[in-house]
Scaffold this motif. Structure first.
Motif, PDB file in Angstrom:
ATOM      1  N   ARG A 287      -4.865  -0.197  -6.605  1.00  0.00           N
ATOM      2  CA  ARG A 287      -5.682   0.396  -5.543  1.00  0.00           C
ATOM      3  C   ARG A 287      -7.137  -0.096  -5.632  1.00  0.00           C
ATOM      4  O   ARG A 287      -7.733  -0.487  -4.626  1.00  0.00           O
ATOM      5  CB  ARG A 287      -5.638   1.924  -5.643  1.00  0.00           C
TER       6      ARG A 287
ATOM      7  N   SER B 264       0.828  -1.212   0.000  1.00  0.00           N
ATOM      8  CA  SER B 264       0.000   0.000   0.000  1.00  0.00           C
ATOM      9  C   SER B 264       0.862   1.262   0.000  1.00  0.00           C
ATOM     10  O   SER B 264       0.520   2.251  -0.653  1.00  0.00           O
ATOM     11  CB  SER B 264      -0.919   0.017   1.224  1.00  0.00           C
ATOM     12  N   ARG B 265       1.970   1.218   0.726  1.00  0.00           N
ATOM     13  CA  ARG B 265       2.842   2.400   0.735  1.00  0.00           C
ATOM     14  C   ARG B 265       3.452   2.607  -0.651  1.00  0.00           C
ATOM     15  O   ARG B 265       3.563   3.721  -1.136  1.00  0.00           O
ATOM     16  CB  ARG B 265       3.967   2.249   1.778  1.00  0.00           C
TER      17      ARG B 265
ATOM     18  N   HIS C  36      -3.095   2.586 -10.082  1.00  0.00           N
ATOM     19  CA  HIS C  36      -4.543   2.824 -10.068  1.00  0.00           C
ATOM     20  C   HIS C  36      -5.292   1.494 -10.008  1.00  0.00           C
ATOM     21  O   HIS C  36      -6.253   1.327  -9.275  1.00  0.00           O
ATOM     22  CB  HIS C  36      -4.971   3.593 -11.325  1.00  0.00           C
TER      23      HIS C  36
ATOM     24  N   ASP D 219       0.811   4.063  -2.807  1.00  0.00           N
ATOM     25  CA  ASP D 219       0.633   5.486  -2.460  1.00  0.00           C
ATOM     26  C   ASP D 219       1.711   6.348  -3.101  1.00  0.00           C
ATOM     27  O   ASP D 219       1.431   7.436  -3.604  1.00  0.00           O
ATOM     28  CB  ASP D 219       0.684   5.676  -0.929  1.00  0.00           C
ATOM     29  N   ILE D 220       2.951   5.843  -3.050  1.00  0.00           N
ATOM     30  CA  ILE D 220       4.063   6.629  -3.617  1.00  0.00           C
ATOM     31  C   ILE D 220       3.824   6.845  -5.108  1.00  0.00           C
ATOM     32  O   ILE D 220       3.933   7.955  -5.623  1.00  0.00           O
ATOM     33  CB  ILE D 220       5.414   5.911  -3.370  1.00  0.00           C
TER      34      ILE D 220
ATOM     35  N   LEU E 100       1.015   6.749  -6.706  1.00  0.00           N
ATOM     36  CA  LEU E 100      -0.167   7.572  -6.953  1.00  0.00           C
ATOM     37  C   LEU E 100       0.068   9.042  -6.624  1.00  0.00           C
ATOM     38  O   LEU E 100      -0.673   9.909  -7.077  1.00  0.00           O
ATOM     39  CB  LEU E 100      -1.357   7.057  -6.137  1.00  0.00           C
ATOM     40  N   SER E 101       1.101   9.306  -5.833  1.00  0.00           N
ATOM     41  CA  SER E 101       1.301  10.686  -5.384  1.00  0.00           C
ATOM     42  C   SER E 101       1.915  11.567  -6.480  1.00  0.00           C
ATOM     43  O   SER E 101       1.878  12.781  -6.384  1.00  0.00           O
ATOM     44  CB  SER E 101       2.162  10.717  -4.124  1.00  0.00           C
ATOM     45  N   PHE E 102       2.511  10.939  -7.522  1.00  0.00           N
ATOM     46  CA  PHE E 102       3.086  11.749  -8.598  1.00  0.00           C
ATOM     47  C   PHE E 102       2.010  12.125  -9.625  1.00  0.00           C
ATOM     48  O   PHE E 102       1.203  11.274  -9.995  1.00  0.00           O
ATOM     49  CB  PHE E 102       4.172  10.969  -9.339  1.00  0.00           C
ATOM     50  N   PRO E 103       2.017  13.374 -10.115  1.00  0.00           N
ATOM     51  CA  PRO E 103       1.093  13.692 -11.209  1.00  0.00           C
ATOM     52  C   PRO E 103       1.500  12.885 -12.442  1.00  0.00           C
ATOM     53  O   PRO E 103       2.680  12.874 -12.815  1.00  0.00           O
ATOM     54  CB  PRO E 103       1.309  15.186 -11.442  1.00  0.00           C
TER      55      PRO E 103
END
Lengths: 300, 235
Positions: free
Chosen positions: A174, A131-132, A171, A135-136, A138-141
């Protein structure tokens, strides 16, 4: 037990898991919007496949005497600022855009689904770690991330597929993780556990078939998004080399001539819009068919 | 005297600092229906889930046919697992919604029996008949079946594994009264025919009194008394 029971049984194909697939196909044929989108998509995939045979001109032949021509009998969609035939470039461009889009979606879907399944099903430290990582990513545009990767790897079809897959997989992971988390507590999954089924069997037979619908919908809609991303990257000049015709690059080149030759942006723009709409219709349709609670859904 | 099918010794469970139940001990004989009565939230379901290995208790022993399942190797537990089955409370989620009723029914057989397609079909048909199912039920997806029909399929599915012991967690609480009686009668019939034991978990004392040989009362996380209903086993 009498034979009527057994005969009826076999006739209705009760044992056949294939019935699941055939039900799905039947539902697709019952929906006019999906049928239209599917026929249009197949038609365009056919055109893209046979593009080298049906293109009236070589898409890369420069003919400065005939530059910026309006649509005519000779050049059905006109020519660009280097005199290249726009119809030929759009047809060959479909090949590029579609193959990259399918490649990206397939890789991200497979990788994301496996990661999401592992995180959701096993939980604990596996879930925490994955999950981390998700998250990493997903955090970038998205486009900036892809630009950075392409900046390091260089442009090219393979690198573009790789860069967009790296951007997209999280994506899918998740969505899949969320689905698996809720499914693994369902009583039919617990029944399979108490029946002595192994993890791999449960994931394959119960988790994935019940969790995959939103992921497939995401994939279908994503095909349109990926085509837009390829166009964006090409528009920014980092997607593909100049000798590979691609719709985004055509838009980018055509913007200089918006006032004098607007069709240079209109036609590639229409091609992009067309595919995004087709994939959206297919995505919506698949969602409805796979949703057991939707009227006309497969399990009704 | 033969070993009880199930013996639970001093079972305790904590979630964080809160104690769900403690010092829970009882045993169930072969062919017996043992009732576990308690209010909602008293930990009855968690005890049932511990017995079938879906939850791990904090303390205690669960002996199935004399073997402690909490101290068993994975392989040994997997071999024993078909012998201890569970009926869940909610019929609507008890079967895989994407598999037709018959596929759901024969799944455990496919996993354990090693039967080929035709033999599988025949065994599935036998089980369907045993539990009073009709062909048209089996051709449907679970969302097209009533709660009672689903519980019949669940029972057929469980019986395909020839279990020694079944934890039935409120198997009739979501059904209307007439169907409740049918399912309870079917469970009793299957018990007579196969000698299976039940741990019947319920908050409905009337249901428990009707079918159980003994009833344990769970209050404040512990068993306060065991009532003997004076019904001979297998009568």
């Amino acid at each position: 037990m009498d034979n009527i029971f057994a005969d009826k049984f076999r006739k209705e194909g009760l044992l056949l898991p294939e019935a699941y697939g055939s039900d799905f196909v039947k539902k697709v044929f019952q929906r006019k919007d999906m049928l239209f989108a599917l026929v249009a998509l197949l038609l365009f995939i056919g055109l893209a496949l046979f593009a080298p045979l049906i293109s009236p001109y070589n898409p890369n032949t420069i003919d400065l005497k005939n530059k910026n021509l309006s649509p005519s009998g000779e050049h059905l969609l006109g020519t660009d600022y280097l005199g290249r035939d726009l119809l030929s470039r759009i047809l060959i461009g479909a090949q590029t855009s579609l193959s990259i889009a399918f490649g990206v979606v397939l890789i991200s879907l497979l990788f994301g689904t496996v990661m999401g399944c592992a995180a959701g099903y096993y939980g604990g430290i596996v879930d925490e770690t994955l999950s981390r990582v998700i998250d990493i990513f997903l955090s970038f545009p998205g486009v900036i991330f892809a630009l950075t990767i392409l900046g390091v790897l260089g442009s090219g079809v393979f690198n573009l597929i790789l860069a967009l897959s790296i951007v997209q997989w999280a994506h899918y992971a998740r969505v899949m993780r969320g689905q698996v988390l809720s499914l693994k507590r369902q009583e039919f999954v617990l029944s399979a556990v108490t029946s002595g089924a192994g993890d791999f069997y449960i994931i394959r037979k119960h988790i994935v078939p019940n969790a995959i619908a939103p992921v497939l919908v995401l994939a279908t809609i994503d095909l349109g998004h990926v085509i837009l991303s390829i166009a964006t990257l090409s528009f920014l000049g980092i997607g593909l080399p100049a000798d590979i015709p691609e719709w985004g690059a055509m838009l980018s080149a055509g913007k200089e001539f918006m006032r004098t030759a607007p069709y240079q942006t209109i036609f590639p723009g229409l091609a992009i819009t067309f595919f995004v709409v087709i994939f959206s219709i297919l995505g919506d349709g698949i969602r409805d068919i796979l949703d057991p609670n939707h009227e006309g859904g497969e399990i009704y | 005297m033969s070993l009880p099918v199930l013996a639970v010794n001093e079972l305790a469970m904590k979630f964080g600092n809160s104690e769900v139940f403690k010092n829970v001990s009882f045993s169930v004989e072969a062919g017996e229906t043992f009732g576990l009565f308690g209010k909602s939230g008293s930990g009855k379901t968690t005890i049932g889930r511990c017995i079938v290995g879906l939850e791990k208790p904090t303390y205690g022993k669960i002996l199935v046919q004399g073997k402690d399942i909490l101290r068993m190797g994975k392989k040994e537990f997997r071999e024993l697992r078909p012998k201890v089955q569970m009926i869940f409370q909610h019929p609507e989620t008890s079967l895989d919604p994407r598999m037709k009723a018959f596929e759901n029914l024969i799944e455990p057989l496919k996993l354990h029996s090693g039967l080929k397609k035709n033999a599988l079909l025949e065994r599935g048909e036998e089980l369907a008949e045993l539990t009073g199912l009709r062909p048209e039920h089996l051709a449907r997806y679970p969302s097209h079946l009533s709660g009672g029909e689903i519980q019949r399929i669940v029972l057929a599915r469980i019986m395909s594994l020839s279990p020694a012991f079944v934890v039935a967690d409120e198997p009739t609480s979501m059904l209307d009264v007439s169907v409740q009686a049918q399912i309870l009668r079917l469970m009793q019939k299957l018990q007579k025919e196969t000698g299976v034991s039940y741990l019947l978990i319920s908050h409905d004392l009337e249901v428990l009194r009707r079918v159980c040989h003994r009833i344990a009362y769970l209050e404040d996380g512990t068993i306060t008394s065991v009532e003997n209903i004076k019904r001979g086993i297998n009568t």
